[in-house]
Design an enzyme around this catalytic site. Structure first.
Site, PDB file in Angstrom:
ATOM      1  N   ASP A  53       0.902  -1.463   0.251  1.00  0.00           N
ATOM      2  CA  ASP A  53       0.115  -0.205   0.311  1.00  0.00           C
ATOM      3  C   ASP A  53       0.908   1.228  -0.320  1.00  0.00           C
ATOM      4  O   ASP A  53       0.588   2.346  -0.339  1.00  0.00           O
ATOM      5  CB  ASP A  53      -1.007   0.247   1.342  1.00  0.00           C
ATOM      6  CG  ASP A  53      -2.225   0.703   0.686  1.00  0.00           C
ATOM      7  OD1 ASP A  53      -2.683   0.732  -0.294  1.00  0.00           O
ATOM      8  OD2 ASP A  53      -2.701   2.205   1.961  1.00  0.00           O
ATOM      9  N   GLU A 217     -10.183  -3.241  -6.235  1.00  0.00           N
ATOM     10  CA  GLU A 217      -9.564  -3.261  -4.749  1.00  0.00           C
ATOM     11  C   GLU A 217      -9.856  -5.011  -4.149  1.00  0.00           C
ATOM     12  O   GLU A 217      -8.789  -5.134  -3.265  1.00  0.00           O
ATOM     13  CB  GLU A 217     -10.480  -3.087  -4.225  1.00  0.00           C
ATOM     14  CG  GLU A 217     -10.568  -0.461  -4.456  1.00  0.00           C
ATOM     15  CD  GLU A 217      -9.374  -0.513  -3.223  1.00  0.00           C
ATOM     16  OE1 GLU A 217      -8.493  -1.372  -2.214  1.00  0.00           O
ATOM     17  OE2 GLU A 217      -9.006   0.789  -3.698  1.00  0.00           O
TER      18      GLU A 217
HETATM   19  C1  HMH Z   1      -5.605   0.004  -2.028  1.00  0.00           C
HETATM   20  N1  HMH Z   1      -6.789   1.211  -1.939  1.00  0.00           N
HETATM   21  C2  HMH Z   1      -5.570   1.953  -2.064  1.00  0.00           C
HETATM   22  N2  HMH Z   1      -4.860   1.871  -0.850  1.00  0.00           N
HETATM   23  C3  HMH Z   1      -5.336   3.096  -0.655  1.00  0.00           C
HETATM   24  N3  HMH Z   1      -4.586   3.822   0.455  1.00  0.00           N
HETATM   25  C4  HMH Z   1      -6.543   3.696  -0.820  1.00  0.00           C
HETATM   26  C5  HMH Z   1      -7.209   3.330  -1.568  1.00  0.00           C
HETATM   27  C6  HMH Z   1      -7.211   4.745  -0.357  1.00  0.00           C
HETATM   28  O1  HMH Z   1      -5.658   5.955  -0.294  1.00  0.00           O
END
Ligand code: HMH
Length: 227
Positions: A53, A217
């Protein structure tokens, strides 16, 4: 007149959320999210999520900047939109610092993290959405979708009665927070406002991008579960 004006009160985004509820829930109530909520989540999953992330957020910054540029170029009453998006960019600065601090605690060297396939695919989608051919309505829809899926997922982990482990609490609080929720609601209003004056073609593209974000997602969460 009353019927059609009543129907206008439901924004496009709400229509999609109702129409695509099962798909949407497959992201916000993904097994990975459920495992955080009930405290059975594995620490390797947390580390994968954290490292991947961080890379995602780094790639997300130029995308959000591209949406900001599009908002600035919109001729009509986009001042509020610009402020909301700029606020979002500012808070991403804190997100990046948070990732760096957290990675240290877990002995993760962020400079050595290699993006996994789901992450790369997602970042490729972001890149394609940065093109100047992509209209503001579609880009801002993507921005909202990316935020709201995270917000709802993490808010769910953190609800009353959840057994979410301590190391998760902080991240849950980041994206599941009331502040982030407020930001997502502002984005949602912006999207609905834009889509009121959108052509059928723009509406179609916005709905397609909304669904595409959800699918990415889900893949992102799948990636975190795998060893
Ligand atoms: C995969 N989706 C993903 N990471 C994040 N940090 C966000 C959304 C929201 O910022």
């Amino acid at each position: 007149m009353t019927r059609s004006s009543k129907m206008q009160e439901i924004g496009k985004t709400e229509t999609w959320l109702r129409k695509h509820r099962p798909v949407y829930n497959s992201a916000t109530k993904h097994p990975f999210i459920l495992s955080i909520r009930d405290g059975t989540v594995q620490s390797h999953s947390f580390k994968t999520w954290l490292a991947q992330d961080y890379l995602f957020v780094r790639e997300f910054v130029p995308f959000v900047a591209s949406v900001l540029i599009k908002a600035c170029k919109e001729s009509d009453d986009s001042d509020d939109d610009v402020e909301v998006i700029l606020g979002g960019i500012a808070s991403m600065n804190d997100d990046i610092s948070w990732f760096k601090r957290e990675a240290k605690k877990w002995d993760i060297r962020l400079s050595e993290v290699v993006p996994q396939k789901a992450n790369k695919d997602y970042c490729r989608l972001l890149e394609s959405l940065m093109s100047s051919d992509v209209e503001y309505s579609e880009a801002v829809t993507a921005l909202w979708a990316i935020g709201v899926v995270y917000q709802e997922s993490f808010a769910y982990c953190f609800e009353e009665g959840s057994k979410s482990p301590l190391e998760w609490k902080e991240s849950c609080e980041r994206w599941g927070s009331e502040g982030f929720g407020q930001y997502c609601r502002s984005l949602q209003k912006m999207v609905d406002r834009r889509l009121l004056k959108a052509s059928d073609d723009e509406l179609k593209k916005a709905e397609v991008v909304f669904l595409s974000i959800i699918e990415h997602e889900v893949e992102f969460w799948n990636m975190c579960v795998r060893k």
